[in-house]
Design a protein around this motif. Structure first.
Motif: not given
Length: 704
Positions: A331-338, A292-301
């Motif tokens: 799965k992309d968590t998009a750096s947000t909750a939902d 479960l990774l933030p591959l987009s959004g603020d934490d994408a890096l």
């Protein structure tokens, strides 16, 4: 005649202008609250009290604007501006009470508790009969709790409890009394306060329940849990205490106590359901490790960095991956909750996924963890859940160093490894600094140590002299002045003539005798100045050397490397050189070495440090460069370790979620590239970072 009239008018205008200007020049600034309060009290006693200035609404420095529809945030800003206007121009007018109170509450929301106390104190002193006075008194006590001034907060909150008029006020007071006990490490008294708060219908009811569950889960011994079940019988939180006892005996393998506790709990709570392990079947077509990774959004890096660490671990274990049919689901968590909750739901529904790495942010983790609990899916995450204290946290396994765990590790290091039973703390006034301080202080006290001083500083500060002096720091000139005052004959004669002969008796004393006197005079203070060496007697200004003896063993400074680079030389300037400096994981930067000799022998934890001369670390760096071209970061190291642990457990037969959870909780010590993972005292996987020190500008492992 007309010219005389014009001349007379001009004179009157000039006189009016001069009188207005003089009045403006001599206008006094508002006095300090304590002075105003004392003056008003004197006037009231003598019957000479004057009416406060009339309040005519906030002063406007611009023409009124046409009415517009304001958002809630704009309305709040507008209200704060009006309140500031009122308190500046009419500080003691009766209408200013509410303004001072609202400004104080706003400072509390910003966690600027010192400023909040200053404003709320004005309400209490100036407006004791106002309807907001009691609320201000309660808020002032709460702010003192978070400033860790427990001795000042307790009498304020206790007195407020006797005057509480509403359940809301009583709820707030009880909660903050509980917080005071909790932050001091007095967990059983804290639990009792939180239970009292829970029994009152107020807005702090839910928060108190969370604190109660956290204390039962993490902070009470077997004896204390039994005491809770006995004290509360069939009332809250006896049932929850029984649940924790059942889990405790299950982990210990104490079947006799387990059976007895189950029997008692079943008779008192017929509907009680103790969590049991889920029955699962191993997937027929191999298993899947989720990410479960933030591959987009603020934490994408961060997410991209972690993904490279995961891919590298799969590549390095290709033989086992092929043999066991291990797959990877991302799965992309998009750096947000939902999106995080949705990704966790999709991954939990896939029974082939036996564990997931992530999420990598606190907000996204809190959104995903309840969903993961519903599916029994274990999460290996570097983030920390700060608000949700539910059973779901049993499925959370740390692959990162969190604020609370770091504080506990450094507290144990101080007492158990360094023998530092007396510690001074200099910490930044931000959420991370407070979290580290709380965990560190609690651990030190639980091990029989003592915190002799806790001095906060602003995160933007560049001068720390005031704080350092408070825990005993003295410059060379100050120490020399103290000693010269005792041996200066001319000053002593002057004092004798002026009937202040306190120091006259020290004339002619030997350096040893002067040191004895200093020791007696400073025995209850954090430090003691003394004469370290001397030449001939009598002592003169330049024929002796000085020193500062500290009455504590270590200084804990949970700063970042930039602040540490400024603090360390200042510690040396004020002669705090005899105490071991313990730092935080944010010291792990080459920039710290710029502090030169002042940074020598500082001890701090680090998860991943490329300079570390460990075979596994250097191999990881080389493999990463060869695969991706570039240098690995902390997120890559954490994810790499997590995948290696899971693959090793799958290799040894853990092919279901329950099996993975049990294996992680009984993990044999595994040393990765970001630290050591092992089963802790409570059969829960823990992480121990590397301990690092600086020696002549080089990072080396610290060996306790």
């Amino acid at each position: 005649m007309a010219s005389r009239v014009r001349f007379f008018a001009a004179c009157v205008t000039a006189l009016l202008f001069l009188s207005t200007g003089c009045a403006t020049m001599h206008r006094k600034k508002p006095e300090e609250p304590s002075k105003v309060y004392a003056k008003e009290a004197t006037k009231a006693a003598t019957g000479k009290t004057k009416r406060p200035p009339a309040y005519r609404g906030p002063r406007r420095t611009h023409p009124p604007q046409p009415a517009i529809r304001k958002t809630e945030e704009q309305a709040q800003v507008y209200t704060l501006a009006e309140d500031m206007d009122v308190t500046q121009n009419y500080p003691t007018a009766p209408e200013a009470a509410g303004a001072w109170y609202r400004l104080g509450r706003h400072d509390m929301e910003l966690r600027d508790f010192r400023s909040a106390v200053d404003k709320l104190e004005k309400v209490v002193l100036w407006f004791p009969d106002d309807q907001v006075s009691l609320d201000a008194y309660i808020s002032m006590g709460a702010s003192l709790v978070y400033l860790r001034k427990f001795d000042e907060a307790a009498p304020i909150l206790t007195k407020a409890l006797r005057k509480a008029r509403t359940p809301e006020q009583e709820s707030a007071i009880l909660y903050h009394l509980g917080e005071s006990e909790y932050l001091q490490g007095k967990f059983l008294p804290a639990l009792r306060r939180f239970v009292e708060c829970h029994n009152v219908e107020g807005s702090f009811r839910r928060q108190s329940e969370r604190r109660i569950r956290l204390i039962l889960k993490t902070s009470l011994s077997e004896k204390e849990l039994i005491e809770v079940t006995t004290e509360y019988n069939v009332n809250f939180p006896a049932e929850q205490a029984f649940e924790e006892l059942v889990k405790l005996y299950g982990r210990k393998g104490d079947m006799r106590s387990l059976a007895k506790t189950r029997e008692i709990a079943s008779s008192l709570f017929p509907g009680m359901a103790v969590p049991k392990q889920r029955e699962e079947k191993a997937p027929e077509q191999g298993v899947t490790i989720g990410a479960l990774l933030p591959l987009s959004g603020d934490d994408a890096l961060k997410g991209s960095e972690a993904l490279r660490g995961i891919q590298l671990a799969f590549s390095m274990n290709s033989a086992i991956v092929a043999e066991k049919g291990i797959r990877l689901s991302i799965k992309d968590t998009a750096s947000t909750a939902d999106p995080s909750a949705q990704a966790a739901d999709e991954m939990g529904a896939d029974q082939s996924v036996i564990a997931a790495i992530g999420p990598f942010g606190e907000r996204t983790l809190e959104a995903a963890i309840e969903t993961a609990w519903n599916y029994g899916l274990p999460l290996l995450s570097p983030a920390e859940v700060s608000q949700v204290y539910e059973p779901a946290t049993e499925l959370l396994f740390p692959i990162g160093l969190t604020g609370s765990s770091e504080g506990e590790i450094l507290g144990k290091l101080a007492v158990e490894n360094l023998g530092a039973f007396r510690v001074a703390v200099l910490y930044p006034e931000n959420s991370r600094g407070m979290k580290l301080l709380t965990a560190f202080s609690r651990t030190v006290r639980s091990l029989g140590g003592e915190i002799i001083a806790e001095e906060p500083y602003s995160p933007t500060a560049t001068d720390y002299s005031a704080q350092i002096k408070k825990f005993g720091g003295m410059s060379d000139s100050t120490i020399r002045k103290i000693i010269m005052k005792m041996i200066d004959k001319d000053k002593a004669k002057y004092w004798l003539e002026d009937e202040h002969d306190y120091d006259f008796e020290y004339i002619g004393k030997t350096p040893e005798e002067i040191n004895d006197i200093l020791e007696l005079r400073y025995q209850r203070k954090p430090s003691m100045p003394y004469i370290s060496r001397y030449g001939s007697i009598p002592l003169e200004k330049d024929n002796f050397s000085i020193g500062l003896r500290l009455n504590y063993d270590a200084v804990f400074i949970p700063a970042d490397y930039k602040s540490a680079g400024l603090i360390l030389p200042e510690l040396a300037f004020y002669n705090i050189s005899g105490a071991q400096v313990i730092g935080s994981s944010l010291y792990a930067s080459r920039e710290l070495a710029k502090a030169g000799r002042y940074a020598n022998n500082v001890v701090f934890p680090a998860e991943f440090l490329p300079e570390l001369k460990r075979f596994a670390v250097q191999n990881f760096i080389t493999d990463y460069r060869n695969s991706f071209g570039g240098e690995p970061g902390l997120e890559a190291a954490r994810a790499y370790d997590a995948v290696n642990i899971l693959i090793s457990l799958i290799r040894d037969g853990a092919d279901t979620r329950t099996a993975i959870i049990n294996a992680l909780n009984s993990l044999e010590p595994y040393t990765g590239v970001s630290g050591e993972f092992y089963a802790g005292l409570h059969n829960k996987m823990e992480k121990m970072p590397f301990l690092i020190t600086l020696q002549h500008g080089r990072f080396v492992e610290f060996k306790p």
